[in-house]
Scaffold this motif. Structure first.
Motif, PDB file in Angstrom:
ATOM      1  N   SER A  46     -10.735  13.623  15.340  1.00  0.00           N
ATOM      2  CA  SER A  46      -9.813  14.320  14.441  1.00  0.00           C
ATOM      3  C   SER A  46      -8.495  13.571  14.314  1.00  0.00           C
ATOM      4  O   SER A  46      -7.965  13.403  13.203  1.00  0.00           O
ATOM      5  CB  SER A  46      -9.567  15.747  14.948  1.00  0.00           C
ATOM      6  N   LEU A  47      -7.948  13.118  15.439  1.00  0.00           N
ATOM      7  CA  LEU A  47      -6.704  12.344  15.404  1.00  0.00           C
ATOM      8  C   LEU A  47      -6.896  11.029  14.662  1.00  0.00           C
ATOM      9  O   LEU A  47      -6.041  10.613  13.865  1.00  0.00           O
ATOM     10  CB  LEU A  47      -6.209  12.077  16.830  1.00  0.00           C
ATOM     11  N   THR A  48      -8.037  10.388  14.924  1.00  0.00           N
ATOM     12  CA  THR A  48      -8.338   9.129  14.240  1.00  0.00           C
ATOM     13  C   THR A  48      -8.433   9.343  12.738  1.00  0.00           C
ATOM     14  O   THR A  48      -7.906   8.549  11.948  1.00  0.00           O
ATOM     15  CB  THR A  48      -9.666   8.549  14.761  1.00  0.00           C
ATOM     16  N   CYS A  49      -9.102  10.411  12.338  1.00  0.00           N
ATOM     17  CA  CYS A  49      -9.264  10.713  10.912  1.00  0.00           C
ATOM     18  C   CYS A  49      -7.914  10.939  10.250  1.00  0.00           C
ATOM     19  O   CYS A  49      -7.619  10.375   9.188  1.00  0.00           O
ATOM     20  CB  CYS A  49     -10.147  11.946  10.750  1.00  0.00           C
ATOM     21  N   LEU A  50      -7.064  11.750  10.881  1.00  0.00           N
ATOM     22  CA  LEU A  50      -5.758  12.064  10.315  1.00  0.00           C
ATOM     23  C   LEU A  50      -4.872  10.820  10.221  1.00  0.00           C
ATOM     24  O   LEU A  50      -4.334  10.491   9.157  1.00  0.00           O
ATOM     25  CB  LEU A  50      -5.076  13.136  11.164  1.00  0.00           C
ATOM     26  N   LEU A  51      -4.727  10.115  11.354  1.00  0.00           N
ATOM     27  CA  LEU A  51      -3.867   8.928  11.381  1.00  0.00           C
ATOM     28  C   LEU A  51      -4.437   7.813  10.511  1.00  0.00           C
ATOM     29  O   LEU A  51      -3.688   7.083   9.857  1.00  0.00           O
ATOM     30  CB  LEU A  51      -3.702   8.437  12.820  1.00  0.00           C
ATOM     31  N   GLY A  52      -5.766   7.690  10.505  1.00  0.00           N
ATOM     32  CA  GLY A  52      -6.402   6.627   9.730  1.00  0.00           C
ATOM     33  C   GLY A  52      -6.251   6.816   8.242  1.00  0.00           C
ATOM     34  O   GLY A  52      -5.951   5.875   7.504  1.00  0.00           O
ATOM     35  N   ILE A  53      -6.452   8.045   7.770  1.00  0.00           N
ATOM     36  CA  ILE A  53      -6.313   8.315   6.331  1.00  0.00           C
ATOM     37  C   ILE A  53      -4.867   8.128   5.886  1.00  0.00           C
ATOM     38  O   ILE A  53      -4.589   7.502   4.855  1.00  0.00           O
ATOM     39  CB  ILE A  53      -6.822   9.730   6.007  1.00  0.00           C
ATOM     40  N   LEU A  54      -3.933   8.647   6.682  1.00  0.00           N
ATOM     41  CA  LEU A  54      -2.518   8.513   6.322  1.00  0.00           C
ATOM     42  C   LEU A  54      -2.060   7.058   6.408  1.00  0.00           C
ATOM     43  O   LEU A  54      -1.441   6.530   5.469  1.00  0.00           O
ATOM     44  CB  LEU A  54      -1.663   9.387   7.246  1.00  0.00           C
ATOM     45  N   GLY A  55      -2.360   6.413   7.528  1.00  0.00           N
ATOM     46  CA  GLY A  55      -1.896   5.046   7.736  1.00  0.00           C
ATOM     47  C   GLY A  55      -2.529   4.043   6.805  1.00  0.00           C
ATOM     48  O   GLY A  55      -1.835   3.271   6.133  1.00  0.00           O
ATOM     49  N   ASN A  56      -3.842   4.065   6.733  1.00  0.00           N
ATOM     50  CA  ASN A  56      -4.535   3.114   5.852  1.00  0.00           C
ATOM     51  C   ASN A  56      -4.303   3.437   4.385  1.00  0.00           C
ATOM     52  O   ASN A  56      -4.229   2.532   3.550  1.00  0.00           O
ATOM     53  CB  ASN A  56      -6.032   3.112   6.168  1.00  0.00           C
ATOM     54  N   GLY A  57      -4.176   4.746   4.067  1.00  0.00           N
ATOM     55  CA  GLY A  57      -3.855   5.112   2.696  1.00  0.00           C
ATOM     56  C   GLY A  57      -2.492   4.585   2.285  1.00  0.00           C
ATOM     57  O   GLY A  57      -2.302   4.113   1.149  1.00  0.00           O
ATOM     58  N   LEU A  58      -1.533   4.637   3.208  1.00  0.00           N
ATOM     59  CA  LEU A  58      -0.198   4.109   2.928  1.00  0.00           C
ATOM     60  C   LEU A  58      -0.239   2.605   2.730  1.00  0.00           C
ATOM     61  O   LEU A  58       0.402   2.061   1.827  1.00  0.00           O
ATOM     62  CB  LEU A  58       0.748   4.469   4.076  1.00  0.00           C
ATOM     63  N   VAL A  59      -1.004   1.917   3.580  1.00  0.00           N
ATOM     64  CA  VAL A  59      -1.138   0.463   3.443  1.00  0.00           C
ATOM     65  C   VAL A  59      -1.753   0.099   2.097  1.00  0.00           C
ATOM     66  O   VAL A  59      -1.284  -0.811   1.403  1.00  0.00           O
ATOM     67  CB  VAL A  59      -1.997  -0.107   4.593  1.00  0.00           C
ATOM     68  N   ILE A  60      -2.808   0.818   1.693  1.00  0.00           N
ATOM     69  CA  ILE A  60      -3.452   0.555   0.406  1.00  0.00           C
ATOM     70  C   ILE A  60      -2.473   0.782  -0.739  1.00  0.00           C
ATOM     71  O   ILE A  60      -2.404  -0.016  -1.689  1.00  0.00           O
ATOM     72  CB  ILE A  60      -4.699   1.446   0.242  1.00  0.00           C
ATOM     73  N   SER A  61      -1.702   1.852  -0.663  1.00  0.00           N
ATOM     74  CA  SER A  61      -0.736   2.159  -1.720  1.00  0.00           C
ATOM     75  C   SER A  61       0.343   1.083  -1.814  1.00  0.00           C
ATOM     76  O   SER A  61       0.711   0.651  -2.916  1.00  0.00           O
ATOM     77  CB  SER A  61      -0.079   3.522  -1.460  1.00  0.00           C
ATOM     78  N   ILE A  62       0.839   0.643  -0.661  1.00  0.00           N
ATOM     79  CA  ILE A  62       1.893  -0.371  -0.646  1.00  0.00           C
ATOM     80  C   ILE A  62       1.396  -1.680  -1.249  1.00  0.00           C
ATOM     81  O   ILE A  62       2.060  -2.290  -2.094  1.00  0.00           O
ATOM     82  CB  ILE A  62       2.392  -0.601   0.799  1.00  0.00           C
ATOM     83  N   ILE A  63       0.208  -2.107  -0.804  1.00  0.00           N
ATOM     84  CA  ILE A  63      -0.320  -3.379  -1.294  1.00  0.00           C
ATOM     85  C   ILE A  63      -0.638  -3.303  -2.791  1.00  0.00           C
ATOM     86  O   ILE A  63      -0.393  -4.242  -3.545  1.00  0.00           O
ATOM     87  CB  ILE A  63      -1.579  -3.786  -0.502  1.00  0.00           C
ATOM     88  N   THR A  64      -1.166  -2.164  -3.228  1.00  0.00           N
ATOM     89  CA  THR A  64      -1.583  -2.022  -4.627  1.00  0.00           C
ATOM     90  C   THR A  64      -0.395  -1.897  -5.586  1.00  0.00           C
ATOM     91  O   THR A  64      -0.398  -2.504  -6.657  1.00  0.00           O
ATOM     92  CB  THR A  64      -2.500  -0.797  -4.780  1.00  0.00           C
ATOM     93  N   PHE A  65       0.613  -1.132  -5.192  1.00  0.00           N
ATOM     94  CA  PHE A  65       1.684  -0.801  -6.140  1.00  0.00           C
ATOM     95  C   PHE A  65       3.039  -1.443  -5.833  1.00  0.00           C
ATOM     96  O   PHE A  65       3.893  -1.507  -6.713  1.00  0.00           O
ATOM     97  CB  PHE A  65       1.870   0.721  -6.192  1.00  0.00           C
ATOM     98  N   LYS A  66       3.230  -1.918  -4.592  1.00  0.00           N
ATOM     99  CA  LYS A  66       4.560  -2.397  -4.220  1.00  0.00           C
ATOM    100  C   LYS A  66       4.634  -3.896  -3.956  1.00  0.00           C
ATOM    101  O   LYS A  66       5.731  -4.444  -3.843  1.00  0.00           O
ATOM    102  CB  LYS A  66       5.031  -1.660  -2.952  1.00  0.00           C
ATOM    103  N   MET A  67       3.495  -4.569  -3.852  1.00  0.00           N
ATOM    104  CA  MET A  67       3.508  -5.962  -3.445  1.00  0.00           C
ATOM    105  C   MET A  67       2.811  -6.842  -4.465  1.00  0.00           C
ATOM    106  O   MET A  67       1.888  -6.408  -5.149  1.00  0.00           O
ATOM    107  CB  MET A  67       2.827  -6.125  -2.064  1.00  0.00           C
ATOM    108  N   LYS A  68       3.250  -8.073  -4.545  1.00  0.00           N
ATOM    109  CA  LYS A  68       2.573  -9.034  -5.398  1.00  0.00           C
ATOM    110  C   LYS A  68       1.294  -9.503  -4.708  1.00  0.00           C
ATOM    111  O   LYS A  68       1.156  -9.429  -3.488  1.00  0.00           O
ATOM    112  CB  LYS A  68       3.476 -10.232  -5.683  1.00  0.00           C
ATOM    113  N   LYS A  69       0.376 -10.001  -5.493  1.00  0.00           N
ATOM    114  CA  LYS A  69      -0.903 -10.453  -4.967  1.00  0.00           C
ATOM    115  C   LYS A  69      -0.702 -11.704  -4.121  1.00  0.00           C
ATOM    116  O   LYS A  69      -0.170 -12.709  -4.580  1.00  0.00           O
ATOM    117  CB  LYS A  69      -1.875 -10.747  -6.110  1.00  0.00           C
ATOM    118  N   SER A  70      -1.118 -11.645  -2.883  1.00  0.00           N
ATOM    119  CA  SER A  70      -1.014 -12.776  -1.971  1.00  0.00           C
ATOM    120  C   SER A  70      -2.237 -12.796  -1.076  1.00  0.00           C
ATOM    121  O   SER A  70      -3.039 -11.856  -1.065  1.00  0.00           O
ATOM    122  CB  SER A  70       0.261 -12.684  -1.125  1.00  0.00           C
ATOM    123  N   ILE A  71      -2.374 -13.855  -0.307  1.00  0.00           N
ATOM    124  CA  ILE A  71      -3.544 -13.975   0.575  1.00  0.00           C
ATOM    125  C   ILE A  71      -3.500 -12.906   1.657  1.00  0.00           C
ATOM    126  O   ILE A  71      -4.508 -12.237   1.927  1.00  0.00           O
ATOM    127  CB  ILE A  71      -3.599 -15.379   1.189  1.00  0.00           C
TER     128      ILE A  71
END
Length: 356
Positions: A46-71
């Protein structure tokens, strides 16, 4: 990795291609021990699910909408997607474990769930290994890396990682099955593909082969490559007197230890499971749920490492969002060691060797 098997993986050995009455002479774990292991697994999931969805979702959002395409963005986007998808399917395993390993989602979902979980976990391991190799090449061969390290190549390599992940996970579509055991419907690996007792030797051989291959490809080879890569990085930085402090080395050790602690217990228990007749039933039935949950917890670790190891945590003067963007950014361009000043190289290498 079979996150939905838990104690049911070796029920399969006894009930499908072995005479279950032979288990009665084995030492059974107490109900209290089984319940503690099950409840602990539910909590970790349960903790993994909560932290994983929030944390990885935030990372995906940042890379997709806030950062330029890089390696770096490509590496970490794929890694975050793999972990995020794994976390999305964790509720099925939480329900399965909480209901005392009673699978209510049908045989098709049993196969699909196991396939997707394995796909995302194998892809994560492969991507972590790829990122380690990229780090190593960038430090050891900076000129070559600057000329050949392109986003197109990174996308192709990520594609290869996902294809390999599909190949290694496809066995779940073949062997995963459901059966009724002691009033519960279990989702397990039916390596005999039948209930014919004459298939017992073939089923055991398949079981041992799958677990050993998973141990080698899913753990031994990746951890070896990761360790060698970071040892080469450390030696290179120390030889060129680039690392001003021991912090880069401590970060490298922390990354390797985290990977090892999450995955080693799971793979050890999976190998022991193939010799269940020689291993205490108590160890398997209480150990497999806990070690499986621990391995699953690795899917929420990466965003935490990005935030708290990308910079000095004691100098927490920027927001979580800023720290994530800093950790995921490409950083300074990779040029020759001779072209860098001592202070600039110290800053660059500390950042570039922080993340797996």
């Amino acid at each position: 990795m079979e996150t939905s098997n838990n104690s049911s993986d070796y029920y399969e050995d006894y009930s499908v291609y072995d005479d279950f009455t032979t288990v009665s002479v084995k030492q059974e774990p107490s109900h209290d021990a089984k319940d503690v292991a099950r409840i602990l697994s539910v909590v970790v999931y349960s903790l993994t699910c909560l932290l994983g969805i929030l944390g990885n979702g935030l990372v995906i959002s940042i890379i997709t909408f806030k950062m330029k395409k890089s390696i770096n963005a490509i590496w970490f986007l794929n890694l975050a997607v793999a972990d995020f998808l794994f976390n999305v399917f964790l509720p099925l395993n939480i329900a399965y474990t909480a209901m005392n390993y009673h699978w209510v989602f049908g045989a098709a979902m049993c196969k699909l769930n196991s396939f997707l979980l394995n796909l995302n976990l194998y892809s994560s391991v492969l991507l972590l290994t790829t990122i380690s190799l990229d780090r190593c090449v960038s430090v050891v061969l900076p000129v070559w890396a600057q000329n050949h390290r392109t986003t197109t190549l990174a996308c192709l390599i990520c594609g290869v990682d996902w294809v390999l992940g599909v190949a290694m996970s496809s066995l779940s579509l073949v062997f995963r099955d459901t059966a009724t055991h002691k009033g519960n419907v279990i989702c397990f690996n039916n390596y005999t593909l039948s209930e014919n007792q004459s298939d017992h030797p073939l089923g055991m051989m398949r079981h041992q082969t799958v677990n050993m291959v998973r141990f080698l490809i899913g753990f031994v080879i990746p951890i070896t490559i990761i360790t060698v890569c970071y040892m080469i990085i450390f030696v290179k930085l120390k030889r060129n007197r680039i690392a001003k402090s021991k912090k880069p080395f401590k970060i490298i050790v922390a990354i390797i230890v985290t990977f090892f602690l999450c995955w080693a217990p799971y793979h050890v228990l999976q190998v022991l499971e193939t010799q269940h007749d020689q291993v205490s039933h108590v160890v398997l039935e209480t150990g497999i749920p806990i070690t499986t949950a621990l391995a699953a917890a690795s899917s929420c670790m990466n965003p935490i490492l990005y935030v708290f190891m990308g910079q000095d945590f004691q100098k927490f003067k920027v927001t979580i969002l800023s720290r994530l963007m800093n950790a995921l950014s490409e950083g300074s361009t990779h040029s020759t060691l001779a072209q860098r000043s001592f202070s600039k190289m110290s800053s660059m290498t500390e950042k570039d060797t922080t993340l797996l």
